[in-house]
Design a protein around this motif. Sequence first.
Motif, PDB file in Angstrom:
ATOM      1  N   MET A 125       0.832  -1.184   0.000  1.00 34.36           N
ATOM      2  CA  MET A 125       0.000   0.000   0.000  1.00 34.36           C
ATOM      3  C   MET A 125       0.875   1.244   0.000  1.00 34.36           C
ATOM      4  SD  MET A 125      -2.996  -0.910   2.735  1.00 34.36           S
ATOM      5  CE  MET A 125      -1.855  -1.134   4.076  1.00 34.36           C
ATOM      6  N   GLU A 126       0.557   2.150  -0.901  1.00 36.63           N
ATOM      7  CA  GLU A 126       1.283   3.408  -0.993  1.00 36.63           C
ATOM      8  C   GLU A 126       0.289   4.549  -1.075  1.00 36.63           C
ATOM      9  OE1 GLU A 126       4.110   3.328  -4.173  1.00 36.63           O
ATOM     10  OE2 GLU A 126       5.038   1.482  -3.443  1.00 36.63           O
ATOM     11  N   LEU A 127       0.667   5.710  -0.570  1.00 38.03           N
ATOM     12  CA  LEU A 127      -0.177   6.885  -0.664  1.00 38.03           C
ATOM     13  C   LEU A 127       0.345   7.788  -1.764  1.00 38.03           C
ATOM     14  CD1 LEU A 127      -2.407   8.611   1.330  1.00 38.03           C
ATOM     15  CD2 LEU A 127      -0.455  10.114   1.093  1.00 38.03           C
ATOM     16  N   ILE A 128      -0.557   8.150  -2.692  1.00 38.56           N
ATOM     17  CA  ILE A 128      -0.198   9.090  -3.741  1.00 38.56           C
ATOM     18  C   ILE A 128      -1.092  10.318  -3.624  1.00 38.56           C
ATOM     19  CG2 ILE A 128       0.700   7.356  -5.325  1.00 38.56           C
ATOM     20  CD1 ILE A 128      -1.956   7.660  -6.919  1.00 38.56           C
ATOM     21  N   GLY A 129      -0.602  11.432  -4.149  1.00 42.03           N
ATOM     22  CA  GLY A 129      -1.380  12.661  -4.133  1.00 42.03           C
ATOM     23  C   GLY A 129      -1.206  13.420  -5.430  1.00 42.03           C
ATOM     24  N   ARG A 130      -2.220  14.210  -5.749  1.00 43.12           N
ATOM     25  CA  ARG A 130      -2.196  15.037  -6.951  1.00 43.12           C
ATOM     26  C   ARG A 130      -2.847  16.370  -6.633  1.00 43.12           C
ATOM     27  NH1 ARG A 130      -4.339  16.808 -11.536  1.00 43.12           N
ATOM     28  NH2 ARG A 130      -3.467  16.275 -13.554  1.00 43.12           N
ATOM     29  N   ARG A 131      -2.175  17.449  -7.008  1.00 43.94           N
ATOM     30  CA  ARG A 131      -2.732  18.787  -6.861  1.00 43.94           C
ATOM     31  C   ARG A 131      -3.711  19.030  -7.999  1.00 43.94           C
ATOM     32  NH1 ARG A 131       1.728  22.719  -7.135  1.00 43.94           N
ATOM     33  NH2 ARG A 131       2.608  21.242  -8.595  1.00 43.94           N
ATOM     34  N   LEU A 132      -4.775  19.773  -7.716  1.00 39.58           N
ATOM     35  CA  LEU A 132      -5.796  20.040  -8.715  1.00 39.58           C
ATOM     36  C   LEU A 132      -5.885  21.527  -9.017  1.00 39.58           C
ATOM     37  CD1 LEU A 132      -8.768  17.857  -7.401  1.00 39.58           C
ATOM     38  CD2 LEU A 132      -7.063  17.257  -9.122  1.00 39.58           C
ATOM     39  N   SER A 133      -5.870  21.853 -10.295  1.00 37.63           N
ATOM     40  CA  SER A 133      -6.141  23.228 -10.709  1.00 37.63           C
ATOM     41  C   SER A 133      -7.619  23.528 -10.430  1.00 37.63           C
ATOM     42  CB  SER A 133      -5.850  23.392 -12.200  1.00 37.63           C
ATOM     43  OG  SER A 133      -6.795  22.652 -12.959  1.00 37.63           O
ATOM     44  N   ALA A 134      -8.004  24.788 -10.536  1.00 30.41           N
ATOM     45  CA  ALA A 134      -9.402  25.164 -10.333  1.00 30.41           C
ATOM     46  C   ALA A 134     -10.305  24.441 -11.328  1.00 30.41           C
ATOM     47  CB  ALA A 134      -9.555  26.679 -10.461  1.00 30.41           C
ATOM     48  N   GLY A 158     -15.204   9.706  -5.598  1.00 24.03           N
ATOM     49  CA  GLY A 158     -14.830   8.765  -6.647  1.00 24.03           C
ATOM     50  C   GLY A 158     -15.090   7.329  -6.239  1.00 24.03           C
ATOM     51  N   GLU A 159     -14.601   6.434  -7.080  1.00 26.18           N
ATOM     52  CA  GLU A 159     -14.855   5.012  -6.895  1.00 26.18           C
ATOM     53  C   GLU A 159     -13.842   4.372  -5.952  1.00 26.18           C
ATOM     54  OE1 GLU A 159     -15.158   3.071 -10.666  1.00 26.18           O
ATOM     55  OE2 GLU A 159     -16.326   4.725 -11.509  1.00 26.18           O
ATOM     56  N   GLU A 160     -14.290   3.365  -5.261  1.00 25.19           N
ATOM     57  CA  GLU A 160     -13.447   2.556  -4.383  1.00 25.19           C
ATOM     58  C   GLU A 160     -12.243   2.059  -5.165  1.00 25.19           C
ATOM     59  OE1 GLU A 160     -12.130   0.305  -1.193  1.00 25.19           O
ATOM     60  OE2 GLU A 160     -13.903   1.566  -1.104  1.00 25.19           O
ATOM     61  N   GLY A 161     -11.059   2.213  -4.569  1.00 26.84           N
ATOM     62  CA  GLY A 161      -9.853   1.817  -5.278  1.00 26.84           C
ATOM     63  C   GLY A 161      -9.168   0.600  -4.692  1.00 26.84           C
ATOM     64  N   GLY A 162      -9.833  -0.165  -3.864  1.00 28.81           N
ATOM     65  CA  GLY A 162      -9.223  -1.338  -3.261  1.00 28.81           C
ATOM     66  C   GLY A 162      -8.812  -1.096  -1.820  1.00 28.81           C
ATOM     67  N   TYR A 163      -8.305   0.087  -1.535  1.00 27.25           N
ATOM     68  CA  TYR A 163      -7.934   0.461  -0.168  1.00 27.25           C
ATOM     69  C   TYR A 163      -8.735   1.678   0.263  1.00 27.25           C
ATOM     70  CZ  TYR A 163      -4.003  -2.667  -0.890  1.00 27.25           C
ATOM     71  OH  TYR A 163      -3.230  -3.764  -1.167  1.00 27.25           O
ATOM     72  N   GLY A 164      -9.955   1.747  -0.186  1.00 24.05           N
ATOM     73  CA  GLY A 164     -10.823   2.875   0.110  1.00 24.05           C
ATOM     74  C   GLY A 164     -10.859   3.840  -1.057  1.00 24.05           C
ATOM     75  N   PRO A 165     -11.876   4.685  -1.082  1.00 20.88           N
ATOM     76  CA  PRO A 165     -11.985   5.646  -2.181  1.00 20.88           C
ATOM     77  C   PRO A 165     -10.944   6.751  -2.041  1.00 20.88           C
ATOM     78  CG  PRO A 165     -13.726   6.007  -0.581  1.00 20.88           C
ATOM     79  CD  PRO A 165     -12.992   4.767  -0.150  1.00 20.88           C
ATOM     80  N   PRO A 166     -10.620   7.407  -3.139  1.00 23.73           N
ATOM     81  CA  PRO A 166      -9.754   8.586  -3.048  1.00 23.73           C
ATOM     82  C   PRO A 166     -10.428   9.638  -2.159  1.00 23.73           C
ATOM     83  CG  PRO A 166     -10.008   7.886  -5.330  1.00 23.73           C
ATOM     84  CD  PRO A 166     -10.996   7.099  -4.517  1.00 23.73           C
ATOM     85  N   ARG A 167      -9.625  10.596  -1.699  1.00 21.81           N
ATOM     86  CA  ARG A 167     -10.140  11.656  -0.839  1.00 21.81           C
ATOM     87  C   ARG A 167      -9.757  13.011  -1.425  1.00 21.81           C
ATOM     88  NH1 ARG A 167      -7.548   8.219   1.708  1.00 21.81           N
ATOM     89  NH2 ARG A 167      -5.956   9.583   2.519  1.00 21.81           N
ATOM     90  N   LEU A 168     -10.652  13.951  -1.261  1.00 23.32           N
ATOM     91  CA  LEU A 168     -10.458  15.298  -1.769  1.00 23.32           C
ATOM     92  C   LEU A 168     -10.321  16.274  -0.612  1.00 23.32           C
ATOM     93  CD1 LEU A 168     -10.560  17.385  -4.143  1.00 23.32           C
ATOM     94  CD2 LEU A 168     -13.047  17.456  -3.756  1.00 23.32           C
ATOM     95  N   LEU A 169      -9.245  17.049  -0.642  1.00 22.62           N
ATOM     96  CA  LEU A 169      -9.073  18.152   0.298  1.00 22.62           C
ATOM     97  C   LEU A 169      -9.289  19.434  -0.491  1.00 22.62           C
ATOM     98  CD1 LEU A 169      -6.963  15.765   1.214  1.00 22.62           C
ATOM     99  CD2 LEU A 169      -6.327  17.474   2.887  1.00 22.62           C
ATOM    100  N   GLN A 194      -4.670  25.456  -4.686  1.00 20.39           N
ATOM    101  CA  GLN A 194      -5.072  24.205  -5.296  1.00 20.39           C
ATOM    102  C   GLN A 194      -5.697  23.262  -4.263  1.00 20.39           C
ATOM    103  OE1 GLN A 194      -1.219  23.228  -6.983  1.00 20.39           O
ATOM    104  NE2 GLN A 194      -2.023  23.637  -9.032  1.00 20.39           N
ATOM    105  N   ALA A 195      -6.608  22.453  -4.732  1.00 17.45           N
ATOM    106  CA  ALA A 195      -7.148  21.346  -3.949  1.00 17.45           C
ATOM    107  C   ALA A 195      -6.222  20.150  -4.156  1.00 17.45           C
ATOM    108  CB  ALA A 195      -8.564  21.014  -4.412  1.00 17.45           C
ATOM    109  N   ILE A 196      -6.456  19.097  -3.386  1.00 17.11           N
ATOM    110  CA  ILE A 196      -5.603  17.901  -3.468  1.00 17.11           C
ATOM    111  C   ILE A 196      -6.458  16.642  -3.458  1.00 17.11           C
ATOM    112  CG2 ILE A 196      -3.995  16.482  -2.092  1.00 17.11           C
ATOM    113  CD1 ILE A 196      -2.513  19.019  -1.361  1.00 17.11           C
ATOM    114  N   LEU A 197      -6.075  15.695  -4.299  1.00 14.05           N
ATOM    115  CA  LEU A 197      -6.608  14.341  -4.263  1.00 14.05           C
ATOM    116  C   LEU A 197      -5.575  13.431  -3.630  1.00 14.05           C
ATOM    117  CD1 LEU A 197      -8.162  13.779  -7.817  1.00 14.05           C
ATOM    118  CD2 LEU A 197      -9.399  13.900  -5.655  1.00 14.05           C
ATOM    119  N   LEU A 198      -6.008  12.550  -2.735  1.00 13.41           N
ATOM    120  CA  LEU A 198      -5.139  11.540  -2.140  1.00 13.41           C
ATOM    121  C   LEU A 198      -5.755  10.168  -2.380  1.00 13.41           C
ATOM    122  CD1 LEU A 198      -4.530  13.073   1.421  1.00 13.41           C
ATOM    123  CD2 LEU A 198      -2.981  13.143  -0.540  1.00 13.41           C
ATOM    124  N   ALA A 199      -4.891   9.167  -2.541  1.00 12.32           N
ATOM    125  CA  ALA A 199      -5.394   7.794  -2.690  1.00 12.32           C
ATOM    126  C   ALA A 199      -4.348   6.827  -2.164  1.00 12.32           C
ATOM    127  CB  ALA A 199      -5.700   7.474  -4.156  1.00 12.32           C
TER     128      ALA A 199
END
Length: 165
Positions: free
Chosen positions: A1-10, A78-89, A158-163
């Motif tokens: 299990m690894e945690l990834i993140g992505r910054r989101l433009s408006a 979003g959809e369940e990714g196996g270790y829980g759904p992604p999260r939005l900050l 920016q907002a952030i997605l984590l998964a």
Amino acid sequence: MELIGRRLSAEELRAVLDDPTTVSLLLFGDLDDENVEMPDPELDLHKSWHALYYLLAGTAGRSDDPAAAAVLGGEDIGEEGGYGPPRLLDVETVRVVAAALDMLDVDTLRVRFDPDALAAADIYPGGWVRGVDDFDSFLAPAFADLCRFYRSAAAQDQAILLAIV
């Protein structure tokens, strides 16, 4: 299990809020097209995420600490990714988290680092027998990456997605 993140433009944030199915595309690319590679995550804490959470929150359980939200915060989307759904900050949460992380430094986390406590709490990925080596070579660089990621997102509104993948 690894945690990834992505910054989101408006624009990306609007797209995610309008259609949560776009979350997977933003995080993982078009997995149905074998000619398209998965995008590189902007944040990849690898297997350090659980220990960082523990050091930030002071517990393996849920915490309201804004710094701990850097790892396991946000709202499910979003959809369940196996270790829980992604999260939005959202943008405001990202600012709060970045400010909380700015109040900490690597020496503070080093003081909190107790390999026996991590082992007793069954903190992933386990094997916390190397002590200071685990902190200096594994957790300290991951903490620095986490702080840079949030600082940059906050500075750019920016907002952030984590998964966890």
